[in-house]
Design an enzyme around this catalytic site. Structure first.
Site, PDB file in Angstrom:
ATOM      1  CD  GLU A  60      -3.392   0.598   1.829  1.00 42.99           C
ATOM      2  OE1 GLU A  60      -3.799   1.597   2.464  1.00 42.99           O
ATOM      3  OE2 GLU A  60      -3.873  -0.547   1.947  1.00 42.99           O
ATOM      4  CD  GLU A 101      -2.374  -0.706  -2.609  1.00 45.02           C
ATOM      5  OE1 GLU A 101      -1.579  -1.598  -2.234  1.00 45.02           O
ATOM      6  OE2 GLU A 101      -3.558  -0.653  -2.257  1.00 45.02           O
ATOM      7  CG  HIS A 156      -2.715  -4.846  -0.244  1.00 44.61           C
ATOM      8  ND1 HIS A 156      -2.878  -3.509  -0.527  1.00 44.61           N
ATOM      9  CD2 HIS A 156      -3.656  -5.152   0.703  1.00 44.61           C
ATOM     10  CE1 HIS A 156      -3.857  -3.022   0.208  1.00 44.61           C
ATOM     11  NE2 HIS A 156      -4.345  -4.000   0.956  1.00 44.61           N
ATOM     12  CG  ASP A 235      -1.373  -7.876   7.684  1.00 47.88           C
ATOM     13  OD1 ASP A 235      -0.915  -7.174   6.776  1.00 47.88           O
ATOM     14  OD2 ASP A 235      -2.324  -7.518   8.424  1.00 47.88           O
ATOM     15  CG  HIS A 275      -2.752  -3.702   8.263  1.00 46.07           C
ATOM     16  ND1 HIS A 275      -3.158  -4.973   7.931  1.00 46.07           N
ATOM     17  CD2 HIS A 275      -3.640  -2.859   7.681  1.00 46.07           C
ATOM     18  CE1 HIS A 275      -4.244  -4.905   7.171  1.00 46.07           C
ATOM     19  NE2 HIS A 275      -4.552  -3.629   7.011  1.00 46.07           N
TER      20      HIS A 275
END
Length: 312
Positions: A60, A101, A156, A235, A275
């Site tokens: 990101e 991204e 991602h 994650d 995160h």
């Protein structure tokens, strides 16, 4: 054998049978761009997080002008009190629309180097254009003769397509295997692999989970989110290859709770990301030796002092 000689052997064993573990991290940096670079306290925390890692895989990263990542690398190198301690390799901007991204790999020059890289072509005959952001795959050297090379595959996922994208990582595995002839890979990143995005009953349909040889090191019960009112294992780190699995330091794969580590409130932490990074350590053995255990060293010393042991 004289005591001084015994001590020399023990010190040699402790110093040279292993180096510091090699830490690999994956971090969804939540829209990392110039706005975060301009906040000194935010950059300070980013640098402290990344300085713990020998390779940090960032997701990101929305650095459209290509200025934020060089600034981050420069700040990291200033923190390390050296010139070009860290280098980086970055993917092109990835995405189907204006929302794009990059994947970025920050790596410590003295411990690793980039051997090769490529962007996965998302044109599988049966499953074309699965990924919103195709994996950017990098092959690194490692300071371990038992595992001299390792392939890192970040992902991602788009939350609404998480199941399909995680499943399609198996196609990426086959592609890497055919291209480089290797089994040793780590898939890592924000898979959105929990909390409604992948139903529990659907995991049996995901090949990266069901095919043999894939080891999910971050489990379903982990919390990789900063917000106190969420508990989701978004994650993940997934290892393939017996040599790679053997190199993993047991128990080292876990989220890194940076707010707790650095004494940040939830509000302060959310300026960094929503995160936690996830990380894993690999043994870093000189000359291909495995780490010398304290028990083994004690046994060696006892045997040598008693005269019953054999020194080769």
């Amino acid at each position: 054998m004289e005591l001084s000689c015994i001590l020399s052997v023990l010190i040699f064993s402790m110093l040279y049978s292993q180096g510091a573990p090699f830490r690999i991290c994956a971090f969804n940096t939540q829209r990392f761009a110039q706005g975060k670079v301009d906040k000194a306290h935010v950059m300070d925390t980013f640098v402290k997080i990344l300085a713990r890692c020998d390779i940090a895989v960032l997701q990101e990263v929305m650095d459209a002008k290509g200025k934020a990542i060089p600034a981050l690398a420069a700040a990291l190198n200033r923190f390390e009190n050296g010139s070009d301690v860290y280098s980086y390799i970055t993917s092109p901007l990835l995405g189907r629309s204006n929302y794009q991204e990059r994947y970025v790999f920050m790596y410590r020059n003295k411990r690793t180097r980039v051997l090769d890289s490529y962007k996965y072509e998302d044109d599988h005959l049966e499953r074309p254009d699965v990924f919103a952001r195709e994996p950017f795959i990098v092959r690194f050297s490692l300071p371990n003769k038992a595992l001299p090379e390792l392939v890192l595959i970040p992902q991602h996922t788009m939350p609404s397509k998480a199941e399909a994208e995680i499943d399609a990582l198996y196609d990426v595995f086959l592609n890497v295997q055919a291209r480089w002839g290797t089994e040793d890979m780590i898939f890592l990143g924000d898979f959105n692999a929990d909390c409604g995005y992948v139903a529990k009953k659907r995991w049996s349909n995901i090949r990266l989970c069901e095919k043999p040889g894939f080891h999910w090191l971050i489990g379903d019960k982990a919390d990789t989110t900063v917000r106190e009112n969420t508990r989701c294992a978004y994650d993940r780190i997934v290892v393939h290859g017996e040599q790679c699995l053997d190199a993993v330091v047991p128990g080292s794969a876990q989220p890194f709770d940076f707010p707790k580590e650095f004494g940040l409130s939830e509000t302060e932490a959310l300026e960094i990301s929503d995160h936690y990074p996830v990380e894993v350590e690999l043994y870093s053995a000189c000359w291909g030796l495995q780490p010398a255990s304290p028990v083994g060293l004690l046994f060696l010393a006892t045997a040598m002092l008693s005269g019953t042991g054999y020194v080769i």
